[in-house]
Enzyme design. Structure first.
Site, PDB file in Angstrom:
ATOM      1  N   HIS A  38      43.245  44.521  41.879  1.00  0.00           N
ATOM      2  CA  HIS A  38      42.776  43.142  41.734  1.00  0.00           C
ATOM      3  C   HIS A  38      42.216  42.875  40.334  1.00  0.00           C
ATOM      4  O   HIS A  38      41.540  41.883  40.107  1.00  0.00           O
ATOM      5  CB  HIS A  38      41.755  42.754  42.827  1.00  0.00           C
ATOM      6  CG  HIS A  38      42.392  42.589  44.174  1.00  0.00           C
ATOM      7  ND1 HIS A  38      41.720  42.139  45.287  1.00  0.00           N
ATOM      8  CD2 HIS A  38      43.669  42.769  44.585  1.00  0.00           C
ATOM      9  CE1 HIS A  38      42.550  42.086  46.313  1.00  0.00           C
ATOM     10  NE2 HIS A  38      43.737  42.467  45.913  1.00  0.00           N
TER      11      HIS A  38
ATOM     12  N   ARG B 185      33.002  39.088  56.826  1.00  0.00           N
ATOM     13  CA  ARG B 185      33.584  38.498  55.603  1.00  0.00           C
ATOM     14  C   ARG B 185      33.004  37.104  55.349  1.00  0.00           C
ATOM     15  O   ARG B 185      32.753  36.720  54.206  1.00  0.00           O
ATOM     16  CB  ARG B 185      35.112  38.436  55.738  1.00  0.00           C
ATOM     17  CG  ARG B 185      35.781  37.708  54.595  1.00  0.00           C
ATOM     18  CD  ARG B 185      37.285  37.831  54.659  1.00  0.00           C
ATOM     19  NE  ARG B 185      37.948  36.938  53.724  1.00  0.00           N
ATOM     20  CZ  ARG B 185      39.252  36.756  53.658  1.00  0.00           C
ATOM     21  NH1 ARG B 185      40.050  37.427  54.484  1.00  0.00           N
ATOM     22  NH2 ARG B 185      39.780  35.930  52.786  1.00  0.00           N
TER      23      ARG B 185
ATOM     24  N   ASN C 257      40.807  46.944  52.152  1.00  0.00           N
ATOM     25  CA  ASN C 257      40.128  46.449  50.948  1.00  0.00           C
ATOM     26  C   ASN C 257      38.660  46.827  50.895  1.00  0.00           C
ATOM     27  O   ASN C 257      38.061  47.034  51.932  1.00  0.00           O
ATOM     28  CB  ASN C 257      40.227  44.912  50.924  1.00  0.00           C
ATOM     29  CG  ASN C 257      41.444  44.459  50.155  1.00  0.00           C
ATOM     30  OD1 ASN C 257      41.829  45.085  49.187  1.00  0.00           O
ATOM     31  ND2 ASN C 257      42.030  43.349  50.599  1.00  0.00           N
TER      32      ASN C 257
ATOM     33  N   TYR D  54      43.721  37.154  40.540  1.00  0.00           N
ATOM     34  CA  TYR D  54      42.274  37.370  40.686  1.00  0.00           C
ATOM     35  C   TYR D  54      41.516  37.217  39.365  1.00  0.00           C
ATOM     36  O   TYR D  54      40.302  37.053  39.367  1.00  0.00           O
ATOM     37  CB  TYR D  54      41.986  38.753  41.297  1.00  0.00           C
ATOM     38  CG  TYR D  54      42.209  38.765  42.790  1.00  0.00           C
ATOM     39  CD1 TYR D  54      41.223  38.323  43.663  1.00  0.00           C
ATOM     40  CD2 TYR D  54      43.416  39.169  43.325  1.00  0.00           C
ATOM     41  CE1 TYR D  54      41.427  38.295  45.030  1.00  0.00           C
ATOM     42  CE2 TYR D  54      43.636  39.144  44.698  1.00  0.00           C
ATOM     43  CZ  TYR D  54      42.635  38.705  45.542  1.00  0.00           C
ATOM     44  OH  TYR D  54      42.839  38.668  46.891  1.00  0.00           O
TER      45      TYR D  54
ATOM     46  N   CYS E 123      48.692  47.648  47.213  1.00  0.00           N
ATOM     47  CA  CYS E 123      48.264  46.257  47.235  1.00  0.00           C
ATOM     48  C   CYS E 123      49.498  45.373  47.058  1.00  0.00           C
ATOM     49  O   CYS E 123      50.493  45.811  46.469  1.00  0.00           O
ATOM     50  CB  CYS E 123      47.302  46.025  46.074  1.00  0.00           C
ATOM     51  SG  CYS E 123      46.727  44.322  45.938  1.00  0.00           S
TER      52      CYS E 123
HETATM   53  C1  G6P Z   1      45.555  38.972  48.658  1.00  0.00           C
HETATM   54  C2  G6P Z   1      45.077  40.358  48.386  1.00  0.00           C
HETATM   55  C3  G6P Z   1      44.797  41.123  49.613  1.00  0.00           C
HETATM   56  C4  G6P Z   1      43.884  40.342  50.531  1.00  0.00           C
HETATM   57  C5  G6P Z   1      44.446  38.980  50.814  1.00  0.00           C
HETATM   58  C6  G6P Z   1      43.468  38.102  51.563  1.00  0.00           C
HETATM   59  O1  G6P Z   1      46.873  38.937  48.868  1.00  0.00           O
HETATM   60  O2  G6P Z   1      45.922  41.069  47.541  1.00  0.00           O
HETATM   61  O3  G6P Z   1      44.210  42.347  49.276  1.00  0.00           O
HETATM   62  O4  G6P Z   1      43.707  41.022  51.724  1.00  0.00           O
HETATM   63  O5  G6P Z   1      44.828  38.327  49.675  1.00  0.00           O
HETATM   64  O6  G6P Z   1      44.140  37.086  52.201  1.00  0.00           O
HETATM   65  P1  G6P Z   1      43.479  36.182  53.346  1.00  0.00           P
HETATM   66  O7  G6P Z   1      44.592  35.418  53.930  1.00  0.00           O
HETATM   67  O8  G6P Z   1      42.831  37.143  54.312  1.00  0.00           O
HETATM   68  O9  G6P Z   1      42.456  35.333  52.641  1.00  0.00           O
END
Ligand code: G6P
Length: 438
Positions: free
Chosen positions: A200, A94, A148, A254, A170
């Site tokens: 998203h 990531r 995801n 988003y 989600c």
């Molecule tokens: C949001 C999205 C999720 C994602 C997350 C990432 O809530 O809806 O799909 O996984 O953010 O969060 P993070 O704490 O990993 O940046």
């Protein structure tokens, strides 16, 4: 029937949340076994989570057996429900999804832009293997997917896999609903939001409170930037009056990446220079969480987990499973195959929409034509997703390039090429489909 739930990616730091969700719903959804599954690399985390999960069910005094294994196929036998929360390549992958686009002055994000596209390429083949195993070993089980990018992954499985009992979930629609309840100061159970769009990339077209249309009030209150429903991973400063009045719909957090791109890029670059990528920040949060999880005195989900953007995702997942089990037929927001729900999109694509959830799965509530204001952008985003899915399945560079080129966060010919080459090289190990000999 003894209810068995399998959690693929059981060693995830999010798992205590789903354990809590199952404990809280035990009376309506009496799960007797939770099998936590992970891969060799995640062994240590899996053991820590299994320990904490066991303490949690003991403290709650529920007769739930927690098991943990690296043998996915063994765990899947006899499963009624399977949830998936995996991250192929881990947070290190990531990091590259976020850093490489930023180095070109483009937005790189876990599920959006070039980063999101590459996450899909790495993830889809692995999830297809899981769904293949399910078809063989637990053909009646439902897969609740929140791996995801959840919309694209769910679509790929429904298009290319044989196992069809799949629902994507989600936390964004869930958060929007609780956020709107706070904004209107009323009970969340009384609120219905008509969601239209994609994972998203969903809009709240109408807000009903006990059946009364309150959309205009919510839109008006969103003009005050302190009224927000953004998850922890998105720094949002709200929307202009002009934007909100013109759309008369609720944007999701988003959308900032698309409609406030320059601003978001500046913020993301600043955050990157100060603290590194979001993936790096998350790694620190995780390290602290796992230190807590190891503590034998800890018997519940620590509140620090709420620093993660995905907090409350398990409510969405547990609600879906509970409604299938009890054949409730209540309305929830899920990712399902379109099949005519939105008349402006092909039947076989996956959309995020409201559906009645019962024993036979989700029955989407018809939407009809998309509002003119968002028709084009939703069709475009779906077009990107369809190209990415084909690229992921076939290891097709042309499809990948096309997807990058039309993605609003890339869009430039040279940039699409450079990002494609750099990210393919960076993720080589996790993208075997692009490197097979002819
Ligand atoms: C949001 C999205 C999720 C994602 C997350 C990432 O809530 O809806 O799909 O996984 O953010 O969060 P993070 O704490 O990993 O940046």
């Amino acid at each position: 029937m003894t209810l068995k739930l399998v959690i693929i990616g059981g060693g995830s730091s999010y798992t205590p949340e789903i354990i809590e969700g199952i404990i809280d719903r035990y009376d309506q959804f009496p799960v007797r076994e939770i099998a936590l599954v992970d891969i060799e690399k995640g062994k240590e985390k899996l053991q820590i989570i299994a320990g904490l999960a066991t303490r949690m069910v003991q403290k709650a005094n529920k007769p739930i057996v927690i098991t943990s294994t690296l043998e996915r196929r063994r765990a899947l036998r006899g499963a009624n429900f399977v949830t998936s929360q995996i991250r192929v390549g881990g947070l290190k992958a990531r990091e590259k999804d976020e850093r490489i686009p930023l180095s070109y002055g483009a937005l790189g994000q876990e599920t959006n832009g070039a980063g999101g596209i590459f996450k899909a390429l790495r993830t889809i083949p692995v999830l297809l293997e899981i769904s293949k195993d399910m078809q063989e070993l637990c053909p009646d089980a439902w897969l609740i997917n929140f791996t995801n990018p959840a919309g694209m992954v769910t679509e790929a499985l429904l298009k290319y896999g044989k196992h069809k009992r799949i629902i994507g979930v989600c936390n964004i629609p869930f958060n929007m609903r609780t956020g709107v309840a706070e904004i209107l100061q009323c009970n969340v159970e009384d609120i219905e939001i008509e969601f239209v769009g994609l994972n998203h990339f969903v809009f709240g077209r109408r807000v009903l409170v006990k059946g009364v249309d309150r959309t205009a009030t919510v839109v008006e209150r969103l003009k005050d930037p302190t009224n927000q429903y953004a998850p922890a991973n998105i720094v949002s400063e709200g929307w202009s009056s002009t934007f909100l009045s013109a759309f008369m719909m609720l944007p999701n957090p988003y959308h900032s990446y698309y409609f406030k791109g320059a601003d978001m890029l500046e913020k993301n670059l600043k955050a990157y220079w100060e603290n590194g990528t979001r993936a790096e920040v998350v790694q620190q949060v995780e390290a602290e969480l796992f230190k807590k999880y190891e503590n034998k005195d800890l018997e519940e989900k620590p509140t620090e987990l709420e620093q993660r953007g995905g907090a409350f995702y398990s409510d969405a997942a547990c609600n879906v499973m509970t409604s299938i089990y009890n054949n409730t037929g209540d309305v929830q927001t899920v990712n399902v195959q379109n099949n005519g729900t939105i008349s402006d999109l092909p039947d076989e694509v996956v959309i995020e929409t409201n559906a009645l959830i019962g024993a036979s799965g989700p029955r989407p509530i018809s939407i009809g034509a998309l509002p003119l204001s968002i028709r084009g952008i939703i069709q475009l985003m779906k077009n990107v997703e369809e190209l990415v899915i084909e690229a992921a399945i076939k290891g097709d560079r042309e499809r990948l390039y096309q997807a990058l080129l039309i993605n609003p966060l890339v869009r430039e010919e040279a940039l699409a090429h450079d990002l494609m080459e750099d990210l393919l090289e960076a993720h080589k190990e996790d993208l075997p489909q692009f490197y097979q000999q002819a």
